[in-house]
Every structure is written in C-alpha cells, then in structure tokens.
Design an enzyme around this catalytic site. Structure first.
Site, mmCIF file in Angstrom:
data_model
loop_
_atom_site.group_PDB
_atom_site.id
_atom_site.type_symbol
_atom_site.label_atom_id
_atom_site.label_comp_id
_atom_site.label_asym_id
_atom_site.label_seq_id
_atom_site.Cartn_x
_atom_site.Cartn_y
_atom_site.Cartn_z
ATOM 1 N N SER A 436 0.219 -9.048 -15.817
ATOM 2 C CA SER A 436 1.339 -9.975 -15.659
ATOM 3 C C SER A 436 0.844 -11.383 -15.363
ATOM 4 O O SER A 436 -0.194 -11.572 -14.732
ATOM 5 C CB SER A 436 2.278 -9.506 -14.543
ATOM 6 O OG SER A 436 1.594 -9.445 -13.306
ATOM 7 N N ARG A 518 7.737 -8.341 -0.765
ATOM 8 C CA ARG A 518 7.746 -7.653 -2.052
ATOM 9 C C ARG A 518 8.693 -6.464 -1.997
ATOM 10 O O ARG A 518 8.513 -5.542 -1.200
ATOM 11 C CB ARG A 518 6.332 -7.195 -2.398
ATOM 12 C CG ARG A 518 6.206 -6.203 -3.537
ATOM 13 C CD ARG A 518 6.455 -6.820 -4.883
ATOM 14 N NE ARG A 518 6.059 -5.891 -5.935
ATOM 15 C CZ ARG A 518 6.564 -5.897 -7.146
ATOM 16 N NH1 ARG A 518 7.487 -6.785 -7.472
ATOM 17 N NH2 ARG A 518 6.160 -5.040 -8.060
ATOM 18 N N GLU A 608 -1.631 7.524 -4.322
ATOM 19 C CA GLU A 608 -0.445 7.625 -3.472
ATOM 20 C C GLU A 608 0.161 9.026 -3.469
ATOM 21 O O GLU A 608 0.683 9.496 -2.462
ATOM 22 C CB GLU A 608 0.591 6.622 -3.969
ATOM 23 C CG GLU A 608 1.941 6.660 -3.304
ATOM 24 C CD GLU A 608 2.885 5.695 -3.973
ATOM 25 O OE1 GLU A 608 4.032 6.053 -4.225
ATOM 26 O OE2 GLU A 608 2.448 4.562 -4.262
ATOM 27 N N HIS A 697 -2.754 -11.623 -3.931
ATOM 28 C CA HIS A 697 -1.623 -11.583 -3.010
ATOM 29 C C HIS A 697 -1.687 -12.679 -1.952
ATOM 30 O O HIS A 697 -0.774 -12.830 -1.152
ATOM 31 C CB HIS A 697 -1.527 -10.210 -2.344
ATOM 32 C CG HIS A 697 -1.216 -9.113 -3.320
ATOM 33 N ND1 HIS A 697 -2.202 -8.408 -3.966
ATOM 34 C CD2 HIS A 697 -0.038 -8.647 -3.786
ATOM 35 C CE1 HIS A 697 -1.628 -7.528 -4.769
ATOM 36 N NE2 HIS A 697 -0.334 -7.655 -4.682
ATOM 37 N N CYS A 729 -5.250 -7.790 -9.267
ATOM 38 C CA CYS A 729 -3.936 -7.244 -9.593
ATOM 39 C C CYS A 729 -3.213 -8.237 -10.501
ATOM 40 O O CYS A 729 -3.763 -9.272 -10.882
ATOM 41 C CB CYS A 729 -3.148 -6.982 -8.311
ATOM 42 S SG CYS A 729 -1.923 -5.653 -8.473
#
Length: 758
Positions: A436, A518, A608, A697, A729
């Site tokens: 992105s 977020r 996760e 971030h 990221c």
C-alpha cells in the site's frame, strides 16, 4: 443466591471512532491536549452508562487506554524507557505517545518501543522494556480518576488491572544474564499499594487479568505466580481473570493462591461446566465467560441456561460474563441500518452482549425461559436453513477432490530461483515496498462517493487509474526495482477481498481497535465462499502497462482473511480457509495469465492463529500452511510468490514459515532493531527474505546511515543473493512527504551497499 453479571471490558474507541479521530488530530496539532482528554472522558462516561442501562451488576473501570492497556500498565508502574524521560522527569500523556510512536526533533529521532500481537488476536500492544536497572514507581493515576468518574454513575465498581505476572511475561529483557524476576518485588509492591488504595475507596472487587495462565508455564513461573498472589493478599476481593483458552493445566496454581473468584473462558476454554464445582473450593466465586467476546453471533442462551441450572445444584456462588474483553467486537448493532433483517437478528455486538448477559441472569433468577427462546430462535432457524441457503455444492465437491499434489509447487525453490532470476533480471538487493501507498483524504472521499452512489463505476475507475499512474511514476522516480500499484481501491486488506467474494457481509460501523488509532472493520463470513469475477486484475494490469519494471500482484492470504473476519461457527476454520484458498487460486491464475510475474500473498495473521498451548499448535500450522500452498500450487516456476508477515514472534513458527515455500518472505524487523532475525541464525531458511529496514508506524524519517547499519546487520545472517530491501509494512497511513523522504533514503542506502559489494 442471586446470579450476578459483568463484562471483562468494553470497546474504548467510541461509537464513531471518536478516540481515533481525536488522537490523530492531537498528533497533527489540530486540537489541544485538554480537548483530547475531554473526548476520552466523554467516551468513558458513555460506556459506563451503557453498562448500567443494560443491567450489568458491575461497572467495569480501567478498560480505557490512550493507546493500549499494556502501555497503560507500563505508565502506571513508571516503567518508562530512559530515552523518553525528559530533563524534568515529567511523565504525561505525551510520554505515552512517544513510547508508542517514537519522536523526531531537530533531526534527531527516538525510536518507539516494539509492538506485537496480544495473544491470539489482531489487537497489538507496546512491549514493556525491562533492564537490570529498571525502576518502578506509581506514576500514572488515571485508574483512580476513572474510578471517581464511575462512582458518580454507579456504586458497584469493578476496576480492571493487567496482572503483574502477565505484565512481566509480556515484556522484553535486554541483558542476557538478567532475570526479569529480579524486578518482581518492586512491581508487586506497587500493585499491593494500589489494592490498598482501592479498598479505601470502598471497592469490593478488583478484576486482575492473568491471560498467561492459558499458556504452558515453567515450574519457576508457577512458583513466582503463587508467591506473587500471596504477596498481594489484602482485604479487597480479587477476581482472577483468565481467557483465550483452558487453564486446567495450571490448576495447581489457581488452587493454591488466595483469591476470592476465578473467571473462566468457556468459549475458547472448552470446559465441562457440569464438572467445574469439583475443582474449586465452595467459597470461591466462579465467573463463567459464556458470551463470546471475539465473535458477533448471538449466544445460545438456552444451552447455557440449562447447564448453569444444573451447576447451581452443586454451588450457588456463580457469576456470568463475557469470555474476554468486548474490545474485540464492534460496539452497537443498532447502528447498522443496511444489514438485512433476516441476518441482522443473528448478530450481537458489545451492547447486545451486555443485554444477553442481563437476559440470561434474569431468566436464571426467576426460572423463566420465555425471553430466551425468542432471543435464540433466529439462530435455530438459520442453522436449519443453512444447508440449503448457505452451502455451495460446487465448492464442497472441489474440496473433497483435493489431493497432496494440490498443496505443492511443481519444482523446488532452488530450481525456481534460477528461472525467476533469468526472467526478472533484478539487481542484487532488489528494492520493493510491501504494497500500500499513502491514502489521502481525497482518495478516501472518492471511495466513499462510489460506495454510496455519488459517482458511477466508470468515473470511479478513471480516478483510481489516475492515482495508480501517479503511484507508478513516483516509484520510478525513486528507482525502486519491483513496483506496486499502491492499493488505492482498497479500504482494508481483508474487507476489500470480502466485498468481492461471495459469502461475506459488511457493516458500516463495525469498527474494532487494532492498535492505537488504527481501527479495522472485519467482514462477517455467513455462508460458503467463492469468487465470481476477477478482483484485482484490472488494477494490476493497468499498473503493469505503465512501466517496464515488474509490478507485484497484491492479495491477502487465506488465513489472514479468515482470522481477520468474524467467522461462521457451524463449520471448521480449516474448511473456511480452504474455501478462501480456492477463490484466491482463481485470482492468481488470472494475474499470471495476464503477465504478472510477481504475486504477493500476505499472511500477517499466520502467527496470530497459533493456539496458546504447545500441544495444539501442530494441527493448526498444518492446515494453515496448506491453505497458503493450495492457493499457489499451480503457478509457473517463473512466477515469483512473495508473502508478508509482521509484528509477531517468529521463533515458534519458523519451520511453518519455511513450509509455506514462498519464494520471498518480507517480515517486520526494523522496530526491534533486527533482533527478530536472530531466529534465522539457528534456522537455515532456504528461500529469500526481505526484512523491514524502517518502521512505517512511526512518523520518524529513517536516516540513510541507520538503514545502512541495518542492511549490514542483515547481510551477516542472510546471503546477499537472497536478501531483499523493503519497509516493514504497508505505507497507506503515512503522508507522501514522509514516504518519499523515507524511500529516498532506503534507495540511496541500498545503492551504497551495492557499490561496496561490487
């Protein structure tokens, strides 16, 4: 005895994400600190009033956080990394944000603390830092301020604290010879004083969360657990709260410590309710976590009514509650106006879950199930029609006919590497980004207009193509080697794919906090999943037509789509993941057929989903890895498959990562100063790796010299022929100024390294 009810925490973001909006306005200096605090207080007061209105017997306090509750605990304990302590030793809200986000001042950057996943959820927390000279001091009195707010609304207040043992477990030590237990007494002393002060305020019950009891603990940790709670013994009642799994393998701890109540997660713990009375003393309150705090389906209250009635024959000191905090679900179903009624009546968000607790409590106390029957009737109706309305026989047939050949590439990585090298002709240390690129307000407004019909599809596509063209040109100016189209058409990496697959349902206000400001809006999987048309093809084809450099196809992987959605509960997660894999397989085929030679399938959620106990991990990893491999098994050897993972501990899944057999894996490492790469020292990872060389971030711009240092560190562990250069990221949350400056330094640093290699 009357049944009592409570929750383990309420969502803190506000009905319309007021907290997120206020945080970001404060960070950009558009509102004052006092204004931010007023908004936070308004959210807390509203949450308390909702709990009271819904008939909860306890008002939960201490579940609010300005970033995350672990960082809040660090602030409370005065555990502030030295690099964030100013000359006045002043600790305030800015300190908290600096720890979470880093700070840049006069060309000097201070890196933030690490961030990682909260157990098996998509929630993140800032990792506490422990040093041998760490000092602790009660420094953050927000909990007592919130208690005073709550006492104006109701008298039965239940403060929530993250337990000292879980806090110590979640942190990170920086000296190899240092034992974190050396810090325990100082931490316990603060907790003990907090409990004493709470008692003085008239507090009867305190909820202390110890989720690590669901993990496999060593004998040393068990001993320290018992020691800690004997130390904390005082006049206030402690409800020891466990969740995310079964804790009976640590029952020896629970039975020995002086607590007055135990909370058990009956959703993920898989306990036999009827046997619970055998394991705990008759004086101990047992809190039953029966309302799923991580999914949005209604609870079968009739089932629990029957079971609890039987349990009450053996003991009457029973509470009922949510399985875990409700922060993992959206706030209020009543906000959703566009979901069809026949589906909406199946769901329960945080407010409705509070209502469910009150409904069941009242039914148990008056021995009447009439209201329960009408509440759960839609669930029974849905399950009865599900076989006809929500099953896709074609998908079922495909799954039944899968064999082992459907789960592996045609050739080994060694052979594929040579073919891809010849096909792609990339330089040493190829540079790419994760996917992105910045999403501006104008872009978000454009998507909003299209979603609600203000512009038609042709107008929307024309504008998105303009943005893609801009993205490609900017990357070419920077001289990046493998480009991305920037994902301007995507609101969220999971929601976007759900919107274009059969079997998903969407909300307008179903926001859930992921970390800090977020928030994500997970789709709901309510029936079988299939792809009926290409999803990304038009965008990627157009991007590739603009450049001679390779453009990556960008997909979200099957496990991440699964775990970042609210899933149906009538079939296994493995079956749902397989359905998604088959849909992605079709998408990958179309991309490859249209000349896209690099395809990235992101799986940030792989770690996760790992069960908390070692005994359960292998089964999960087996089907999760197979889901990924199924989606890519038919691609040509010359097609390079990438995957991306972030913010997790890779050590216990490194073999599974290798088993994915992706040609290139990109991982988050910058925030930990490349420490995550340590797991690759002892494990000879066979394929290529792109560690993140700067933390996206944080608003800090990475300096060229720092990136060079990180690349040199990585080259000591990863062969240069297999090393990729990338951020850690996606870049959608950053501004173009930040992105251009950061990527410019990334490219220049890489080129200097290349010159030295030559």
């Amino acid at each position: 005895m009357t049944i009592l009810n409570h929750i383990l925490g309420f969502p803190r973001i506000g009905y319309k994400r007021e907290l997120k909006i206020a945080q970001e306005m404060y960070w950009s200096k558009k509102i004052s600190k006092s204004k931010l605090k007023k908004i936070g207080k308004k959210i807390r007061i509203k949450n308390l009033k909702i709990q009271k209105k819904m008939g909860l017997d306890f008002l939960s306090v201490g579940d609010f956080a300005w970033y995350d509750h672990v960082l809040t605990t660090s602030m409370m304990l005065g555990n502030i990394p030295k690099r964030f302590i100013n000359s006045h030793n002043k600790i305030n809200l800015d300190t908290l944000f600096y720890i979470a986000r880093g700070v840049s001042c006069n060309q000097k950057s201070t890196y933030p603390s690490e961030m990682t996943k909260w157990f098996n959820t998509n929630y993140h927390y800032i990792v506490p830092e422990f040093h041998k000279d760490s000092n602790f001091k009660f420094s953050w009195k927000q909990l007592f301020e919130e208690i005073d707010e709550a006492l104006l609304i109701g008298k039965n207040i239940k403060p929530i604290l993250l337990g000292p043992m879980s806090y110590l477990w979640l942190g990170k030590t920086y000296e190899f010879t240092f034992n974190r237990f050396n810090l325990l007494d100082e931490i316990l002393n603060i907790y003990k004083n907090i409990l004493i002060q709470l008692k003085k305020k008239g507090i009867q019950w305190v909820q202390i969360d110890e989720p690590i009891l669901s993990l496999d603990l060593s004998s040393e940790w068990k001993k320290k657990f018992i020691y800690s709670y004997n130390y904390l013994k005082c006049d206030v009642n402690i409800l020891l709260t466990t969740y995310f799994g079964n804790v009976f393998h640590n029952l020896d701890i629970i039975q020995e410590i002086p607590i007055q109540g135990i909370h058990l997660d009956l959703v993920e713990g898989n306990y036999n309710i009827l046997n619970l009375h055998k394991y705990f003393s008759k004086d101990l309150i047992i809190s039953l976590g029966i309302i799923n705090g991580k999914n949005i389906w209604k609870t079968d209250l009739l089932k629990y009514y029957t079971l609890i009635k039987k349990l009450l024959k053996h003991r009457n000191n029973i509470w009922i509650g949510s399985s875990c905090s409700l922060m993992h679900v959206p706030i209020d179903l009543d906000q959703e106006k566009r979901i069809k009624t026949e589906l909406k009546i199946l769901f329960s968000f945080a407010v409705q879950k509070c209502y469910e607790l009150n409904l069941l409590k009242n039914s148990l106390n008056i021995n009447n199930i009439d209201l329960l029957e009408s509440w759960v009737l839609p669930l029974f109706t849905y399950n009865n029609i599900n076989d006809n309305n929500h099953k896709n026989n074609n998908i079922k047939h495909q799954i039944l006919n899968l064999n082992k050949n459907n789960y592996q590439r045609k050739s080994s990585y060694k052979d594929r590497y040579i073919k891809q090298k010849n096909k792609l002709n990339l330089p040493i240390l190829p540079i790419t980004t994760i996917g992105s690129l910045p999403q501006t307000k104008d872009l978000r407004d454009l998507r909003f207009k299209f979603k609600y019909g203000s512009i038609n599809k042709k107008e929307y596509q024309k504008e998105i193509f303009k943005i893609i063209k801009y993205n490609i040109r900017e990357q070419e100016k920077l001289d990046i080697d493998v480009l991305v189209h920037g994902e301007p058409e995507r609101n969220d990496m999971v929601e976007y794919f759900g919107e274009n697959l059969e079997g998903f349902l969407f909300t307008d206000y179903g926001w859930v906090q992921s970390y800090g400001s977020r928030c994500v809006k997970p789709p709901i999987i309510f029936s079988d999943i299939s792809r009926i048309y290409p999803i990304t093809l038009d965008w990627i084809k157009y991007a590739q037509s603009l450049t001679k450099k390779p453009v990556k196809g960008m997909l979200t992987g099957p496990v991440t789509i699964l775990l970042w959605s609210f899933v149906r509960e009538d079939i296994s997660q493995q079956e749902i993941a397989t359905q998604i894999s088959l849909a992605l397989k079709d998408e990958i085929y179309d991309l490859e057929k249209n000349g896209i030679n690099i395809i990235q399938i992101d799986e940030p959620a792989l770690r996760e989903g790992l069960p908390l106990r070692d005994i359960d991990k292998e089964k999960y990893l087996s089907w999760a890895v197979n889901a990924f491999k199924l989606s890519v098994s038919d691609v040509k050897d010359t097609t390079q498959i990438h995957t991306h993972m972030c913010y997790c501990d890779f050590n216990d899944i490194i073999q599974a990562i290798s088993n994915l057999d992706a040609d290139v894996i990109t991982i988050e490492t910058a925030r930990s100063n490349m420490e995550i790469l340590d797991c690759f020292k002892n494990f000879r990872y066979p394929n290529s790796i792109g560690p993140g060389f700067y933390d996206i971030h944080s608003p800090n711009i990475p300096q060229e010299k720092d990136i060079i240092k990180l690349i040199n560190q990585a080259m000591k562990i990863i062969p240069i022929q297999k090393l990729w250069i990338n951020p850690d990221c996606g870049l959608k949350t950053r501004t173009w100024i930040e992105v251009n400056n950061s990527l410019k330094n990334l490219v220049s640093a890489t080129k200097k390294i290349r010159e030295n290699i030559s």
